[in-house]
Each structure stands twice: as C-alpha cells, then as structure tokens.
Design a protein around this motif. Sequence first.
Motif, short mmCIF file in Angstrom:
data_model
loop_
_atom_site.label_atom_id
_atom_site.label_comp_id
_atom_site.label_asym_id
_atom_site.label_seq_id
_atom_site.Cartn_x
_atom_site.Cartn_y
_atom_site.Cartn_z
N UNK A 144 -2.44 3.09 22.82
CA UNK A 144 -1.68 3.76 21.86
C UNK A 144 -2.35 5.14 21.15
N UNK A 145 -3.48 4.81 20.77
CA UNK A 145 -4.01 6.20 20.31
C UNK A 145 -4.04 7.31 21.31
N UNK B 591 -12.52 14.66 2.41
CA UNK B 591 -12.48 13.67 1.46
C UNK B 591 -10.96 13.21 1.32
N UNK B 592 -10.03 13.90 1.90
CA UNK B 592 -8.65 13.32 1.71
C UNK B 592 -8.62 12.18 2.83
N UNK B 593 -9.25 12.45 4.06
CA UNK B 593 -9.30 11.43 4.94
C UNK B 593 -9.97 10.15 4.52
N UNK B 598 -9.74 4.55 2.36
CA UNK B 598 -10.35 3.60 1.59
C UNK B 598 -8.75 2.80 1.20
N UNK B 599 -7.63 3.33 1.36
CA UNK B 599 -6.40 2.76 1.12
C UNK B 599 -6.25 1.77 2.14
N UNK B 614 0.59 1.66 6.61
CA UNK B 614 0.94 2.97 6.49
C UNK B 614 -0.07 3.91 6.10
N UNK B 615 -1.04 3.26 5.42
CA UNK B 615 -2.34 4.28 5.29
C UNK B 615 -3.06 4.65 6.27
N UNK B 616 -2.97 3.77 7.40
CA UNK B 616 -3.38 4.17 8.71
C UNK B 616 -2.73 5.40 9.30
N UNK B 617 -1.42 5.14 9.05
CA UNK B 617 -0.62 6.27 9.60
C UNK B 617 -0.91 7.72 8.81
N UNK B 618 -1.15 7.46 7.54
CA UNK B 618 -1.73 8.49 6.78
C UNK B 618 -3.05 9.07 7.13
N UNK B 619 -3.73 8.39 7.70
CA UNK B 619 -5.22 8.74 8.27
C UNK B 619 -4.74 9.56 9.56
N UNK B 620 -3.96 9.33 10.40
CA UNK B 620 -3.50 9.79 11.54
C UNK B 620 -2.94 11.30 10.95
#
Lengths: 195, 634, 333
Positions: A144-145, B591-593, B598-599, B614-620
């Motif tokens: 997926x990645x 720092x944002x990543x 952390x989330x 969702x936070x994982x998606x934010x990481x991407x």
Amino acid sequence: MTDTTRTAAASRRSLPNGVWGIALFIATEATLFGSLIASYFYLRFKHAGWPLGGIEPPKPALPLAITGALVLAIVPMFLASAAARRGSVGATARFVITALVVQAGYLVVQIVLFADDLSKFKPTTNAYGSVYFTLLGVDHFHVLIGILLSLWLLSRLATGLTNYRVVATRVISWYWYFASTVAVAVTLTQLSSSL
Amino acid sequence: MATVASPEAARRVQRLERVWRERPGLLGWLTTCDHKRIGILYLFTSLAFFAAGGVEALLVRTQLIRPDNGLLGPEKFDQMMTTHGVTMIFLFVIPISIGAFGNYLVPLMIGSRDMAFPRMNALSYWLFLASGIFIYTGLFLGHGPNAGWFDYVPLGSKQYDPGPNVDFYALGLIFNGVSSTAAAINFIVTIFKLRAPGMSLNRMPLFCYAFLAVSFALIFALPPLNVALGFLELDRRLGFHFFDVAHGGDALMWQHLFWIFGHPEVYIIILPAFGIATSIIPTFTRRKMVAFPLVALAEILVAFIGFGVWVHHMFATGLSSITLVYFAAASLIIVVPSGIQLFAWITTLNTGRPEFKTPLLFICGFIIFFLLGGLSGVMFAAIPFDQQLTDTYFVVAHFHFVIFGAAVFPILGGLYYWFPKVTGRMYHERTGQLSFWLAFTGTALTFFPMHIVGLLGMPRRVYTYPGGMGWSDYNLLESIGAYVLASGLFLIVANLLVSAFRGVRVGPDPWGGATLEWATSSPPPDYNFPVIPKVTSAYAMWDREDREEDARKLTRGDLVLERGHETPASTVLDADWDEILEMPSDSPWPITLAAAAAGVFAFLLLGHWLVAGVFGGLCLAVLAAWHRQEPQLA
Amino acid sequence: MAGRPRLLVPIVCSTAFAGCGGGQSPLSPKSKPAHDISTLWWWMLAVASVVFLGAVFMITIAWLRRKREGLPYLGRRENVANGLVVVFGLLVPVAVLGVVFVIANLVVTKDTDAPAAGSTAMSIHVIGHQWFWEVRYQGTPAVTANEIHIPVRTRVDLAVNTADVIHSFWVPELNRKIDMIPGQTGRILLYADRPGQYRGQCAEFCGVQHAHMAMKVIAEPAATFRGWLANQSRPARAPTTPAQRLGRQTFLTTACSDCHTLRGTAARGVIGPDLTHLMSRSTLAALTIPNRPDELARWILDPQHVKPGNKMPGLKLDAAETRNLVDFLESLK
C-alpha cells in the motif's frame, strides 16, 4: 528537463544519496521481514501439527499467481527508472502507471483473500493465526505504501522532470524491487504448510 | 581559518556567511537543519535525561542503602529500576553519542558542510525528544514502565501487567527506534558520500569508522526489537497469541527477538566511545594511533560479530548444550577485537609523550573500566559460571562497568575535549581533573562491591533484601559511591557551565588535534569551512602544507562553493569528486512530522485506533509537503 | 589443584567477603557442581587479575615516562609497537580464551547438565508461583511449599515449571540456576554433600514481590528424611481442641479455602501454597517472616503490610476468631 539536470544525471559516478538512502531503508525493512519470517518458522517448529487448531492451510494457486504478477511489475518500474535517466517524462509516467495497475490489482486480490481468511479464523484464535495475519498484514501494508509512493511520483511528474524527480523515480523503483521480492518470501512462508 | 588575506577571499566568505546564516530566535532553533545546532539540541536533551536517569539511580541506591528499607515500595521501585535502564540506554547514551557527538563532529571531521539529509537529521532529534516525553508521561502519571528494561513475557503481558505501563514502554521504544534508524541511515550516506575529495576510506578518521560501524549495527539490530515490541502490543491490546503458551505461542521467542537486538545494542552503546577514545589518544600523546588499520578493522568486527552472540543472555533458560556451546564460543571470539583495540590504545600511550589533561584522564579511566567490565564479561562466557552468576549483582557490576565506565567516561572526556571547539572557550583544567577523580572514585566505589555482593548470592532487581546475608555493608558502600559519583558529575556540569561564560577564549586548535574539526574557528561558522579542505592522509590537521594550501584555495575560489547552500559529494571508496549537493537550509516539516507521529503513538496508547490512523495519514501529508521543496542544482 | 583454592577461600573470604556464611553464596559450595563452578571462578579471577594489573602497570609506566617517547628498551620502532599489539592484543588472548573455552564449556559444563533420565533415586517437582514455590514429591501425595527436604548425599532429579510468569530456581550452594519458563520443564540435579540448610532465591524478576521469593533446601540423614516425607504424605491432622475446631470452621468458611489446600478436607484452593503441614516449615511467606504464632496472626490479618502486592487479602477477624484460627493452623504439624 534542463541541460544541467541531464548533465548531473549523466556525469554522476556513484549512486545518488537518495538511492543510498533507500538501499539502507530497504536493509532495515528486509531485516524486519526476516525477523517476522523467522518468528513464523520458530513457532512452526515448536509444534508437531501446523497450522494449529485444525485451521486449513491456505490454497497456493492464487497467491502464487498474483505474487508472480507483482514480480513481473518490476520490469516496467526498471524501465521507468531508465526512461527518467534518459529525460523522457512521458515514458517514465507510462511505465509507472503500467506497474501501478498490476500492483493495485495485486493488493485488491490480496485484501479479498485476507478477508476471506478472516472469515475462517482470526489472529486471536491461536499463535498460527497471530503470526499468519501479522506477516501478511505487514506485507500488504508495504505494498500500500508503495502504491501511495507511485501515485505521489506521478503527481510530481505531471509538472515535468527535474534532477530531484529523476532520483525520486529511481528511489521508488528500488522500493518496488524490494517490496515485490519480499512479497515472494512472505508468500512462500505463508504457503509453506501447503507446498 | 581565522584570517582572510585578499579582498577576493573576504568577498567569498561574506557570501558564504549570508547564504548559510541560521534563522534567528526560537523559530530558528525549531526549524534548524544545521547539524551543529541539532547536535547541541541533542546534547542538552540527552543530558536532561541523564539527570533524570541519575535521580532514578540515586533513589534505587538510597532504597537499597540498608536492609528492609522503606523509602520506596516495590511498585515504585520497579518503575524506578525499569525507567532508569530505559532512560540511560535509549534516552541518554545513544542520543548523546550519535545525536550530539556524531552529528556535531562527523561532518566536520570529513570536511563537509552538513549531513547528507539535513531535514531528516532534524526529524531524528524531534522524534527523540517526543519519544522521551512519551515515556516520561507514563512515569509522571504513575504508570511508568515497570517490568524491567528487557520486559520478559509473560510478566509484561496484559494478564500480569494490566495497566498502561508496558504500553508506554513498547510504544515509546518503537517511537524512539524510528529516530535512531533515521540517524543511522543519515550517518552511513554522509560518511560514504560527503567526504572531502581526497579523503579515501583509508584516510578517514577512526572516529568515523566507529560511527559507520555503529550505524550499520543500528540498521540491522532495531528491526528485531520492533518486531518483538509489535508482537507484545498486538498480544496486549488486540488479544493475539505470539507469546501465549496456552494458544501455541512461546515465551522464549520474546527473549530471542529481544536479545538479537539487545546484544548488538551494547556494541552500539560502546562503539562511539571507542571513536572518542581513538580521537583523544593521538591528540594527547602527540603521535598517530598504533596499528591504525587493525583498530579500524577491530571496530567493524565488533559490530559484526556482535550479532552472533545473543544467546549468552539466555544460558540459564534450559536450551540445548550444543546451542550454548556455540554461542559461548562466539562470545569469547568477540573479546579479541576489543583486546586488539585495548592493547593498541595502551601501546600508543606508552610510545607517545602523553599529556595527562582532563580528556586523557577520562580515557585512562575508560581503559581501566573497560578492561574490568570486559574481564567479567569473559567470565560470563564460561557457561557454568554464567549459570550461577547471571541475574545477580555480579552481572549488574559487569554491565555498569562496560556501560558507565566504558561508554560514559569517553563521553565525559569528549565533553571536555570538544568543549573549546563548540564554545570557543577553555574549561578550568584543575576543576576538570578533580571532577575526573571524583567520578572515577565514585564509579569504582559504586560498582566494584557489586561483584562481591553478587558472589555472595544477592540477586538483581530486588527492592529490598534481608539483613544477616553479608550484603548490607557492601550495599551501604555502593550507595555512598553513588553519591560520590553524582558529585563528580555535578562538578563536570558546573565546570562546563561556568567556563562557557567565563573560560579563557581559544583559537581554532588549542590541543593540536589531528582531525579536521580543528581546522576551522571555535566555534565553527555556520558553513563549517570556507574552503572544502584538501586531504592527503588520515591525520589531516597534521599535514601543514595542505592546511596552508586551503588558504590559497580560498582566494582562488577552489572548492569554496559559495553560490548556494552547497557541499560536495564524492565517490564511496576513493572520494573522487562527484557532484555538488544543494542542501536545504531550514524547514518546519521535521518538527511537524514528529508532532504528527506523536499523535499516532499517543492514540495507539489510548486505544483509539481510528484517530491514530488519522494522524498516520497526517504524517503522510506532511511527508508530501516536505518533498515538495526540491533542492535546486546551481 | 583442589588444595590451593580451598586454602584461598577462607583467606579471601575472611578479608574481602566478611560474612561468607549468609548461606546463599556460590563461593560456599556444598556439592560437586557448585564446587566445580567455584573453582573455575577462582582460576578465572587469577588470570583476570594478572591481565588487569598488567594493564594498570602499563598505564602507570606511561604516566611515569610521559616526558619520553617510545617504549622502555624497545624504543620508537613502529613495527615493534604493531607487533606488540598483534601478540598481546590478538595471539595471547586467543590462547587464553581457548583454554577458558575448553575447560569451562567442554568440561565443567557437563557437571551442570540435567541428570540423565533414570539416574537418580528420587524426583521432585517444583512449580514457581508469584511469589512462592510449590513442591511436590513424585510418586507420593506429599505437597509442601518453600522448604524442600532431601536426603543428604543422594542424587535428586529436580524438575521445574511455572504456574504464571518466568521464575528461576536457584540454590547457589548446591547448583546453578534453572529458569522456569511457561510451556517447558527445566531439570537440574539437586545434591548436597553434607547435612544443612541451603538458602535459595528466585533469580528472574517476576513482579512486585520477586525480592521475597526465597526458599530453603534442607539436606538431612536418610532416615530423618523418610520420616519427614511420610508425615508430609498424610492428610491434615484433625483438630483436637474446641478452639482448633472453631479455627478450622473459620478456615473452611472464609476466603482461606478459596486459595489454599488442606489435604483431607474440602479446602482445595490452588492459588496459594498447600498448608496441610504448615507447622513443619520454619518460615512463612517464602522465608519472609519466621513461622511463629504472633507472626502468623500478623500475616493473616494484614498480609499486604508484610509483603505488599502479594495476592493474599487481609481477613477481617476479631481477636477470638484470630486466636482460634491460629490455634488450628498451629496444629497442622
């Protein structure tokens, strides 16, 4: 693609930093899969009967076939990488899309098989279920990645080719060489009780 | 390079200063990608965790100062004891070695202007900070990790440790591991590709060999740990059965996976210390390292063989004889490269003209403690001896001598040694020597009696012990020793802090060092070197003609690379010129990543899987934004 | 070779090890395996001391000769220095380590192997619990806790398991430690040269009361042992006084019987130790407190105060109930 870009790509004698980076990342991920596969066999050889609890071993034909297809998709990715180094953005994008179709198809079929397995036994059933679903889950997540990486690459290629994007294409191709190869190891492990 | 001769040279330097100027203020620190600033951030953060781990140690030693003491009950003690180990290994010694010393010095030593991936470098730091905060949140909430730093199952399973303690441990360490993996990749690519043209691999400082070895070790050692921790969390939170014997799992599998990581980890801990020692010894003995190629090979061999010995942590578990004998043999073989290095260091001391200033004193302390810890380690490779003394205070003595005595002493010596380079001022020598003797005496007094009390049968990880066992007096001595050691450490900090403001100012090279960090001003300018240095030997600073040539290159504009944020890349083996790299300057994305990551971990801890996703998606998304900025070629 | 270390032990013991007689020292061996390991230790210590002092000596020389370059007598020749590194850093260590390997891992280690099946006169099964030791004598109904009697100079096959987490059985004066791991059975030899009491302790961190999980092996003459075992094999003694009868009533109707077994009664709990012959033991709570009536009362009323975190809840009993219960338990000889 500018002249400086082509010159940089052509005159560079060693692998670009990005490719070294992905090679090392692949080393960590390969070790991760090695540890997962080793855990599978460690648990397997602890028990006389395997799979545990009377679970039916998986049928080999379809997983083998689609993994074979995934491996074949290495070819267009390799060609994409070569096209990028030549400076041909259109060809690069076409090869990436070709590979992507196969890779996405692979993932869809694997998800269907995964769901089907889940209807028969669960990771919480016993240790066989735990290691079986975890190994497959981690592998499908890596595919997926890879798909997300390819999509991102296509979005960048849409606005042209720069030296950075040439290296990006090579990096993502290397990722796919790894992901496709490790899928073979995972599939063979998954099917080891049926083969 | 303090003086600039011609107006041409001055113009180039001005251009460099403008291009490489760091953003000012707090925002500058939050978005920095400069390896020196990142090194400083790592330094202060890891020292803060050192203090925390030290407080935990003092609490443990105070509880054990006398039999049946009531200072800490068993639950608190178990948290202190576990968090002490986790903190010292993952939040202090690795980050300070690799993140502080490695980051600050490796680019300077190879004649480069930064690491290969400056933004990923910053990311490593912010991930480290976040993972430390994550783990300590658990401790401050009264749910600190409590099942020992190696957290054997079933003790660490949900059934026997139902609270979130072990989840803080497992998720926190996975989080921390991402930081170290990223750092390892960065160091390898930097050391392979960013060396100054002319610095072929056989002309690379031994410090860099140590960091190359340690980085490869991290690459291969962390994944088994991540698999173990992942399995543990899946068992605990989702009811999987990896380690659950009743459902076909295996408790010993945890130990295998953990120690396949855990043993290389101890070489990861000590290799940077070897690198620091091999930097300080030539400088203070005024001669080249004896048997340089053997020492370099030994550093690499230690990392390599270290992967083949892990079962020696499991000699008492009832594995088959043939297995034990094989791993005992490997454990004895690994002594040899360490012996080679020890003898090379001692011979260098004896054949040179050593000046026993504070840094060299700490290295002498290191040699003595490494030998002591190494000798008790050899004893543990004798299987029946191990089967009596493992899990006693004898092993606590062994590993504290090799970790504290042998990994931390070079770090302390290194702090003194490179203090003038980083601050531009000299520390106070007399106080430095006193701090050494306090630390040395404290270390000896704290840890040596542990050998004896272990031989008298005192097991480890006990929150109290009965009187009348012959253990009480030694425990008292050890606790006193801990306070002496703490005072020595405090004196080091005080010396360095005061000297940072009031020390005598120094130039680029107060010690006569051999490596390239001494070629530039103290502290170095943001661009490290006005000219990428010319390198023709492994002791670049001692080649006076090359250093004089650098001044002329500045006027000529040869390898100044002042048109952009640039540093050269070279080939891996021979360091032939390959291309110019454009480096990113500052960026908000690392720092944002780290915050987004952390989330992910926070919500995994809380069990809100979807929010974590969702936070994982934010990481991407952050990663995509990060890679939109493409370094432009000049 | 056997003589010298025996002389060394009391000398070194009395100087550095003031108090060798805590009863839990690997350096006070009372059986052949422990003895061989102890001898191995003294030899390794001797070699290690030579190496260590040699290095300290060289550093001292480096400090004394710090104003002069080169080695004493050997000067500054680089190939000599390199040669020294190869000889003392590589060749000598390989030789010494080779000897250590052969002696320790090919010879001595055979002593600490599990006994061959069928080669021992008796078998004992010990099961580790958080935080006590369940002891079963194979082929008999005898079950006790924390205090293991064996006949002196008799080979005993000890099989170990765990009921919960990993523990480790360790009686240093008699043998090495053996981990108790879920799903597998560990085995070692239990053998004592002479009569006596040998203290042991759990040697794998097993939770909050790991520190209070000790045990004793008591080696006694064969006849004494047989008498002890015969007694242990009998069910619980019936109460003989009214107070004891009331105490027994309390035991069977309150929480006691949920966790403890009294063989021959309805109490069949398996969470805590078997109490059938509680008074045959000299300590309570796995050697944490002495087995005396006042200590027993204190334990029953507030076990968390004695051993915080252990699984025994306190009982709410008035003074009379407590006295009767203690009287009853005191009758379980």
